[in-house]
Design an enzyme around this catalytic site. Structure first.
Site: not given
Ligand code: 2HA
Ligand code: ZN
Length: 278
Positions: A118, A141, A143, A171, A212
């Site tokens: 990414e 990033h 999940h 909040e 995602h």
């Molecule tokens: O690197 O989360 O979006 C693995 C991920 C890709």
């Molecule tokens: Zn991801």
């Protein structure tokens, strides 16, 4: 001048701590998630010889706006679960080369690895954030489970998702007054998702990728982790509220306005009309 041990660098310790926390919270299963952390040349120079390039790694996008900048980055295919036990395998310190098309590896990825898949979304987001906040240093990033789930069950607009998150914890409006920007499903790792994320990052430090996960950006690890965990907590509360039978009462827009006044924040006017309370 002799160099200090890289594993004692505060920025390495911060990467170890945050990847461990993200794993423990269940937001980075397997190789899920990635982090890029912009470093000052002088802080890297305390630990590494800046002339000693281990490898040059190509990028497939134009990173020239960041030429000469240093980042510590999670590795492609590497598991957050494993960062603490082997930082030099799972993390790397890179410099964007003068041509803007390659990165120079100064430390890490010792099995021949490369930066996160990414990287386009991360570096494009850094470029976008630095334009609106010169102190921005981190893009993260993960999940986050309940935020991800909401992209299936909730009306999928930035306005609707932001308003629900704000409504779920008092909040939230104070922590992310600019709201959350939502992207449709796009191919991960592509320049297209990178460009779309960076465009949204001009408006908000939080960008939700449908089906995602979430992107966060900010000045330091606490700010970015705090942003994501606050939004994720609100999404978790929303999940419970739905399971308990749905919303019966909530914070009104007038109350939001009083909240914004009290904390001196300016909510995104597209998500909350202000001027209601006299
Ligand atoms: O690197 O989360 O979006 C693995 C991920 C890709
Ligand atoms: Zn991801």
């Amino acid at each position: 001048m002799s160099k200090k041990a890289i594993l004692t660098a505060p920025f390495v310790e911060e990467m170890v701590e945050v990847t461990s926390n993200l794993y423990r919270l269940g937001w980075d299963e397997r190789n899920g998630g990635n982090i890029t952390y912009l470093l000052e040349e002088k802080e890297v120079a305390e630990y590494l010889d800046l002339q000693s390039i281990q490898r040059t790694i190509p990028m497939n996008f134009d990173g020239s706006a960041l030429r000469g900048r240093y980042f510590i980055v999670t590795g492609s295919g590497k598991y957050f679960k494993n960062v603490a036990k082997d930082p030099a395998l799972n993390l790397g310190i890179i410099r964007v080369a003068e041509d803007g098309e390659n990165v120079e590896l100064l430390w890490g990825y010792h099995d021949g690895g490369v930066p996160t898949s990414e990287l386009p979304a991360h570096l494009m987001s850094h470029i976008a954030r630095l334009e609106v906040d010169p102190e921005n240093r981190i893009v993260m990033h993960c999940h986050a489970t309940h935020l991800l789930a909401m992209t299936f069950s909730h009306e999928l607009t930035s306005r609707a998702i932001t308003r629900t998150l704000w409504q779920m914890c008092t909040e939230c409006l104070v922590v992310f007054p600019e709201g959350v920007q939502v992207l449709p499903w796009l191919i991960p790792g592509s320049n297209e998702i990178g460009e779309a994320t960076a465009e949204k990052m001009k408006e908000s430090r939080l960008v939700l990728w449908s089906f995602h996960g979430i992107y966060g950006a900010g000045k330091n690890m606490d700010e970015v982790f705090g942003l994501i965990e606050t939004a994720e907590k609100a999404a978790e509360v929303y999940t419970y509220v739905c399971a308990q039978g749905g919303i019966k009462q909530m914070i009104s827009d007038e109350q939001f306005e009083l909240l914004a006044q009290q904390f001196g924040v300016v909510p995104n006017p597209e998500f909350l009309e202000i001027g209601v309370v006299q």
